[in-house]
Motif scaffolding. Structure first.
Motif, PDB file in Angstrom:
ATOM      1  N   ALA A 247      27.321  25.539  35.523  1.00 46.52           N
ATOM      2  CA  ALA A 247      26.114  26.250  35.943  1.00 46.52           C
ATOM      3  C   ALA A 247      26.212  26.832  37.339  1.00 46.52           C
ATOM      4  CB  ALA A 247      24.905  25.333  35.847  1.00 46.52           C
ATOM      5  N   ALA A 248      27.144  26.326  38.156  1.00 49.05           N
ATOM      6  CA  ALA A 248      27.173  26.790  39.549  1.00 49.05           C
ATOM      7  C   ALA A 248      28.417  27.612  39.867  1.00 49.05           C
ATOM      8  CB  ALA A 248      27.109  25.592  40.484  1.00 49.05           C
ATOM      9  N   PHE A 249      28.231  28.709  40.599  1.00 46.54           N
ATOM     10  CA  PHE A 249      29.333  29.532  41.092  1.00 46.54           C
ATOM     11  C   PHE A 249      29.307  29.418  42.607  1.00 46.54           C
ATOM     12  CE2 PHE A 249      30.403  33.994  42.571  1.00 46.54           C
ATOM     13  CZ  PHE A 249      31.766  33.808  42.501  1.00 46.54           C
ATOM     14  N   ASP A 250      30.505  29.186  43.204  1.00 45.86           N
ATOM     15  CA  ASP A 250      30.524  28.924  44.643  1.00 45.86           C
ATOM     16  C   ASP A 250      30.501  30.197  45.492  1.00 45.86           C
ATOM     17  OD1 ASP A 250      33.034  29.948  44.296  1.00 45.86           O
ATOM     18  OD2 ASP A 250      34.121  28.099  44.743  1.00 45.86           O
ATOM     19  N   GLY A 251      30.365  31.369  44.852  1.00 47.26           N
ATOM     20  CA  GLY A 251      30.257  32.595  45.624  1.00 47.26           C
ATOM     21  C   GLY A 251      31.581  33.098  46.171  1.00 47.26           C
ATOM     22  N   ASN A 252      32.694  32.682  45.537  1.00 46.42           N
ATOM     23  CA  ASN A 252      34.007  33.102  45.995  1.00 46.42           C
ATOM     24  C   ASN A 252      34.904  33.394  44.796  1.00 46.42           C
ATOM     25  OD1 ASN A 252      36.201  33.601  47.676  1.00 46.42           O
ATOM     26  ND2 ASN A 252      36.789  31.427  47.738  1.00 46.42           N
ATOM     27  N   GLY A 253      34.929  34.664  44.374  1.00 44.08           N
ATOM     28  CA  GLY A 253      35.756  35.046  43.230  1.00 44.08           C
ATOM     29  C   GLY A 253      37.199  35.221  43.658  1.00 44.08           C
ATOM     30  N   THR A 254      38.085  34.395  43.111  1.00 41.47           N
ATOM     31  CA  THR A 254      39.494  34.451  43.523  1.00 41.47           C
ATOM     32  C   THR A 254      40.394  33.888  42.430  1.00 41.47           C
ATOM     33  OG1 THR A 254      41.105  33.592  45.112  1.00 41.47           O
ATOM     34  CG2 THR A 254      39.164  32.237  44.724  1.00 41.47           C
ATOM     35  N   THR A 255      41.656  34.317  42.441  1.00 37.34           N
ATOM     36  CA  THR A 255      42.631  33.704  41.539  1.00 37.34           C
ATOM     37  C   THR A 255      43.148  32.431  42.209  1.00 37.34           C
ATOM     38  OG1 THR A 255      44.421  34.947  42.554  1.00 37.34           O
ATOM     39  CG2 THR A 255      43.384  35.947  40.618  1.00 37.34           C
ATOM     40  N   ALA A 256      43.968  31.666  41.464  1.00 36.91           N
ATOM     41  CA  ALA A 256      44.479  30.400  41.995  1.00 36.91           C
ATOM     42  C   ALA A 256      45.284  30.614  43.275  1.00 36.91           C
ATOM     43  CB  ALA A 256      45.348  29.709  40.938  1.00 36.91           C
ATOM     44  N   ASP A 257      45.955  31.788  43.377  1.00 35.71           N
ATOM     45  CA  ASP A 257      46.789  32.037  44.561  1.00 35.71           C
ATOM     46  C   ASP A 257      46.071  32.859  45.629  1.00 35.71           C
ATOM     47  OD1 ASP A 257      46.803  34.122  42.758  1.00 35.71           O
ATOM     48  OD2 ASP A 257      48.806  34.816  43.310  1.00 35.71           O
ATOM     49  N   GLY A 258      44.747  32.919  45.547  1.00 38.78           N
ATOM     50  CA  GLY A 258      43.992  33.515  46.648  1.00 38.78           C
ATOM     51  C   GLY A 258      43.844  35.031  46.614  1.00 38.78           C
ATOM     52  N   HIS A 259      44.157  35.670  45.475  1.00 33.74           N
ATOM     53  CA  HIS A 259      43.890  37.107  45.349  1.00 33.74           C
ATOM     54  C   HIS A 259      42.379  37.264  45.097  1.00 33.74           C
ATOM     55  CE1 HIS A 259      44.174  41.270  44.021  1.00 33.74           C
ATOM     56  NE2 HIS A 259      43.619  40.935  42.888  1.00 33.74           N
ATOM     57  N   VAL A 502      40.136  37.949  33.221  1.00 30.91           N
ATOM     58  CA  VAL A 502      41.499  37.675  33.690  1.00 30.91           C
ATOM     59  C   VAL A 502      42.394  38.890  33.425  1.00 30.91           C
ATOM     60  CG1 VAL A 502      43.554  36.259  33.275  1.00 30.91           C
ATOM     61  CG2 VAL A 502      41.294  35.173  33.467  1.00 30.91           C
ATOM     62  N   VAL A 503      42.270  39.455  32.226  1.00 26.33           N
ATOM     63  CA  VAL A 503      43.069  40.631  31.863  1.00 26.33           C
ATOM     64  C   VAL A 503      42.747  41.809  32.797  1.00 26.33           C
ATOM     65  CG1 VAL A 503      43.421  42.376  30.057  1.00 26.33           C
ATOM     66  CG2 VAL A 503      43.383  39.947  29.456  1.00 26.33           C
ATOM     67  N   LEU A 504      41.471  42.031  33.051  1.00 25.36           N
ATOM     68  CA  LEU A 504      41.054  43.145  33.919  1.00 25.36           C
ATOM     69  C   LEU A 504      41.599  42.956  35.337  1.00 25.36           C
ATOM     70  CD1 LEU A 504      37.358  43.465  32.640  1.00 25.36           C
ATOM     71  CD2 LEU A 504      39.217  45.091  32.226  1.00 25.36           C
ATOM     72  N   THR A 505      41.569  41.703  35.804  1.00 21.64           N
ATOM     73  CA  THR A 505      42.137  41.411  37.120  1.00 21.64           C
ATOM     74  C   THR A 505      43.625  41.744  37.128  1.00 21.64           C
ATOM     75  OG1 THR A 505      40.507  39.674  37.453  1.00 21.64           O
ATOM     76  CG2 THR A 505      42.490  39.563  38.820  1.00 21.64           C
ATOM     77  N   GLY A 506      44.308  41.368  36.049  1.00 21.79           N
ATOM     78  CA  GLY A 506      45.737  41.653  35.921  1.00 21.79           C
ATOM     79  C   GLY A 506      46.017  43.154  35.869  1.00 21.79           C
ATOM     80  N   THR A 530      47.119  32.544  38.436  1.00 19.05           N
ATOM     81  CA  THR A 530      47.583  33.306  39.604  1.00 19.05           C
ATOM     82  C   THR A 530      47.509  34.789  39.247  1.00 19.05           C
ATOM     83  OG1 THR A 530      49.846  33.345  38.815  1.00 19.05           O
ATOM     84  CG2 THR A 530      49.218  31.486  40.228  1.00 19.05           C
ATOM     85  N   LEU A 531      47.608  35.643  40.273  1.00 12.89           N
ATOM     86  CA  LEU A 531      47.593  37.086  40.009  1.00 12.89           C
ATOM     87  C   LEU A 531      48.744  37.464  39.085  1.00 12.89           C
ATOM     88  CD1 LEU A 531      46.448  39.893  40.492  1.00 12.89           C
ATOM     89  CD2 LEU A 531      47.829  40.050  42.574  1.00 12.89           C
ATOM     90  N   GLU A 532      49.909  36.846  39.317  1.00 15.28           N
ATOM     91  CA  GLU A 532      51.069  37.174  38.487  1.00 15.28           C
ATOM     92  C   GLU A 532      50.829  36.796  37.020  1.00 15.28           C
ATOM     93  OE1 GLU A 532      54.732  35.844  40.374  1.00 15.28           O
ATOM     94  OE2 GLU A 532      55.716  36.015  38.417  1.00 15.28           O
ATOM     95  N   GLN A 533      50.200  35.635  36.803  1.00 11.77           N
ATOM     96  CA  GLN A 533      49.883  35.236  35.417  1.00 11.77           C
ATOM     97  C   GLN A 533      48.876  36.210  34.801  1.00 11.77           C
ATOM     98  OE1 GLN A 533      48.653  31.253  36.468  1.00 11.77           O
ATOM     99  NE2 GLN A 533      50.450  30.331  35.480  1.00 11.77           N
ATOM    100  N   ALA A 534      47.909  36.637  35.602  1.00 15.61           N
ATOM    101  CA  ALA A 534      46.916  37.580  35.091  1.00 15.61           C
ATOM    102  C   ALA A 534      47.588  38.892  34.705  1.00 15.61           C
ATOM    103  CB  ALA A 534      45.835  37.824  36.142  1.00 15.61           C
ATOM    104  N   GLN A 535      48.565  39.327  35.538  1.00 14.55           N
ATOM    105  CA  GLN A 535      49.284  40.569  35.224  1.00 14.55           C
ATOM    106  C   GLN A 535      50.103  40.418  33.944  1.00 14.55           C
ATOM    107  OE1 GLN A 535      51.221  40.832  39.026  1.00 14.55           O
ATOM    108  NE2 GLN A 535      49.702  42.289  39.853  1.00 14.55           N
TER     109      GLN A 535
END
Lengths: 566, 92
Positions: A247-259, A502-506, A530-535
């Motif tokens: 239910a909660a989003f911490d207000g920080n959209g990021t991949t595991a590696d900080g993208h 995830v796909v769109l991020t990639g 990670t960004l690489e996994q998303a790509q």
């Protein structure tokens, strides 16, 4: 035990008892006469009894409602036994017309009268038509149209839901939505996501499930089962637990590696905006301005518009708010702007194109936006819907500049704009992909049609390729000068699907905007890759021969989805 | 026939909630009550208990309307309804 497979449009696993939505009341045939042996006096007595019953039912509902809803129900209840309505029906009955047809015609003429008065009265015109349908249902002895009223929670099964049904849908009582028609982009899907209700659409055969049957619904898998198994009950219990943590989003959209991928909200007014800010949205990626214009006969004044826009901007001080200029036409007609007689409204004068036929409205809207922006602390970006060419983008940018708006942009929802993204983006500061319309136009499939649901999904590799082309166009446009590519966001329903996000991020999309309810789920899943996994997942989806395989292949690589029931 | 004039006090005029409250009150009177805009001929007066009639009348705040009724209790009914019209029902 009976199973149904449809398209999952809003995640969640739940069990509950079914209530079928009654079919809409059909029009009594024109010229229908009183049945043999029934006197006009008898028919009038029957009509009055039916009207009284409808009044009592609506009054009882008003007594349990609160706020604006209560006032509307009270007024509607009074309409049911209104002397003006019943007297005019009585005259028709005395002339030999059946009670059903008489109230139908009387309702039509009163409704037209109110409609012609405009404004608030015109809004009440639909209430008269609702009352008329209820009285006809009562006379016929069939259930009243609309969402059943019930005190015990239930799973609503319908053919499809209309935007108007949202008003009467009580999320405290409706547990989940299941429809036999509709597609992933239908109103049912949009309503379900905004309310956070599990939903399955295009599940053929569900209209045959008996009222009161116990069913299991999996809104991610698109699965409905009558008489749930113990295993399914356990899955529903587990979902109840995970959904609380989601239910909660911490207000920080990021991949595991900080993208960083800022997660923004789609809003339709100040109330939505305040709620979205409360749910952690990092800004607004799509502010729909239609609410200011809908159900009006004339254009709202610049002052009125500026006040309405400012109320949304004020919910996000210091943050980005992307406003979309008026998107009228097709499924959102406006009497002073669009032509309801167009044979093909989805391909007609809609969105930015209304400026071709009714110049001035857009300029006044831009003036109101600029004024509201200057009086607020939000970082306001403005984009035009339904842009098809670089020339249109250029003209919109110059209108924005003339109004004093700093950051003009375009929606990419027409395939031509995606294909020529480099030249389109030369004219403006950013692009936002509207995946709902982009899918409808790329696949040539009407968003609202159930039989086309399989075509109408943003998982279609052709749609993903158009997203990729837009991102590539932005990179190409940015390569000739210092600095980076102009931002390309997504603000369609696709961004609310955690796997697609995830796909769109990639694919290189820079921001994702969605109904605020989905922020937590998308944010949670995005943090696991990670960004690489998303790509890698983006390449996998693009290489799939079909939408089904694209979705299945990507989901198989994201086991977190199954764990969380998403 | 007994009649009264009254000035509509509700901010939204005789629309929405004020219209519903007024129509309901008019329907509860022992006599039939009609309503018309001031200056409108008497035979064009409408049933005050009909919310749809009230809505089509379109009386705004500050408009003067004429209420008429006949029979036992007419005077008391008119007095009660005038009081209601001259109250800002939106404020409640």
């Amino acid at each position: 035990m009976q199973n149904f497979q449809g398209v999952g449009v809003s995640p969640g696993r739940i069990t509950g008892s079914v209530r079928q939505m009654p079919k809409p009341v059909s029009e009594p045939p024109s010229g229908e006469k009183l049945a043999e042996g029934i006197s006009p006096e008898d028919a009038v007595v029957r009509l009055k009894a039916a009207a009284q019953a409808v009044h009592d039912e609506l009054k009882a509902r008003a007594d349990t409602a609160s706020g604006d809803g209560k006032a509307v129900l009270e007024a509607t209840a009074l309409m049911a036994k209104d002397t003006m309505l019943l007297k005019s029906a009585g005259k028709l009955i005395n002339a030999g017309t059946s009670a059903e047809r008489a109230i139908w015609e009387a309702g039509a003429s009163v409704s037209e009268m109110l409609h012609n008065l405009g404004g608030y009265m015109a809004e009440r015109a639909t209430d008269v038509l609702d009352v008329r349908a209820r009285i006809v249902a009562e006379l016929r002895g069939v259930p009243a149209p609309g969402i059943p009223s019930s005190e015990t929670p239930f799973i609503l099964v319908a053919e499809d839901l209309a935007p108007a049904d949202t008003a009467t849908l009580n999320p405290a009582v409706v547990l989940a939505l299941v429809t036999s028609g509709g597609g992933p982009q239908s109103h049912t899907a949009i309503i379900a996501r905004s309310l956070g209700l599990p939903a399955v659409v295009a599940a053929h055969g569900v209209d045959g499930i008996a009222d009161g049957s116990e069913v299991y619904v999996d809104g991610a898998a698109g699965f409905v089962a009558v008489e749930p198994t113990d295993e399914q009950r356990a899955l529903a219990t587990a979902w109840a637990e995970t959904s609380a943590t989601l239910a909660a989003f911490d207000g920080n959209g990021t991949t595991a590696d900080g993208h960083l991928v800022p997660l923004l909200a789609n809003v339709g007014g100040a109330k939505d905006a305040v709620a979205a800010a409360g749910l952690g949205a990092q800004g607004v990626g799509l502010f729909r301005t239609e609410f200011c214009f809908l159900e009006r006969d004339t254009e709202p004044s610049v002052d009125e518009q500026a006040a309405a826009y400012k109320a949304v901007f004020d919910a996000f001080p210091g943050k980005k708010v992307v406003l979309r200029t008026l998107d009228a036409g097709a499924d959102k007609p406006l009497p002073f702007l669009t032509d309801a007689t167009e044979p093909n409204p989805a391909l007609g004068v809609r969105g930015y194109r209304t400026d071709f036929t009714t110049p001035g409205v857009l300029e006044r809207q831009l003036e109101a936006i600029a004024r509201a922006a200057s009086e607020s602390e939000a970082d306001v970006w403005v984009m035009a819907p339904m842009i098809s060419t670089a020339a249109e983008a250029g003209r919109f940018a110059s209108l924005c500049a003339a109004a004093g708006i700093q950051t003009p942009g375009v929606m990419v929802e027409v395939p031509s704009a995606a294909l020529t993204a480099a030249t389109v983006l030369r004219e403006v500061g950013f692009a936002s992909l509207g995946t709902n319309d982009l899918t409808q136009y790329a696949m040539a499939a009407d968003r609202q049609l159930g039989p086309l649901a399989d075509l109408n999904t943003p998982w279609q590799p052709a749609v993903l390729r158009l997203v990729q082309l837009t991102v590539e166009g932005a990179a190409q446009e940015g390569s000739g000068r210092e600095g980076t590519a102009k931002p390309v966001g997504v603000c369609g329903e696709a961004a609310a699907d955690p796997a697609l996000a995830v796909v769109l991020t990639g694919l290189g999309v820079t921001t994702l905007s969605m109904t605020a309810r989905s922020l937590a789920a998308v944010g949670t899943v995005l943090k696991t890759v990670t960004l690489e996994q998303a790509q890698e997942l983006a390449r996998l989806a693009l290489s799939a021969p079909s939408a089904t395989e694209a979705r299945d292949w990507v989901r198989a690589k994201l086991p977190v989805l199954e764990e969380l029931g998403l | 026939m007994p009649e009264r004039t009254a000035t509509v006090a509700s901010r939204s005029g005789l629309h929405a909630r004020p219209a519903a409250l007024f129509a309901e009150a008019a329907g509860e009177q022992p006599v039939d009550v009609t309503i018309a805009m001031q200056g409108q001929p008497e035979d064009e007066a409408m049933d005050a208990a009909s919310i749809l009639s009230l809505m089509t009348l379109g009386a705004a705040k500050g408009d003067v309307v004429v209420l008429r009724a006949e029979g036992d209790g007419a005077e008391a009914a008119l007095d009660a309804l005038v009081k209601l019209l001259e109250t800002d029902l939106d404020a409640e």
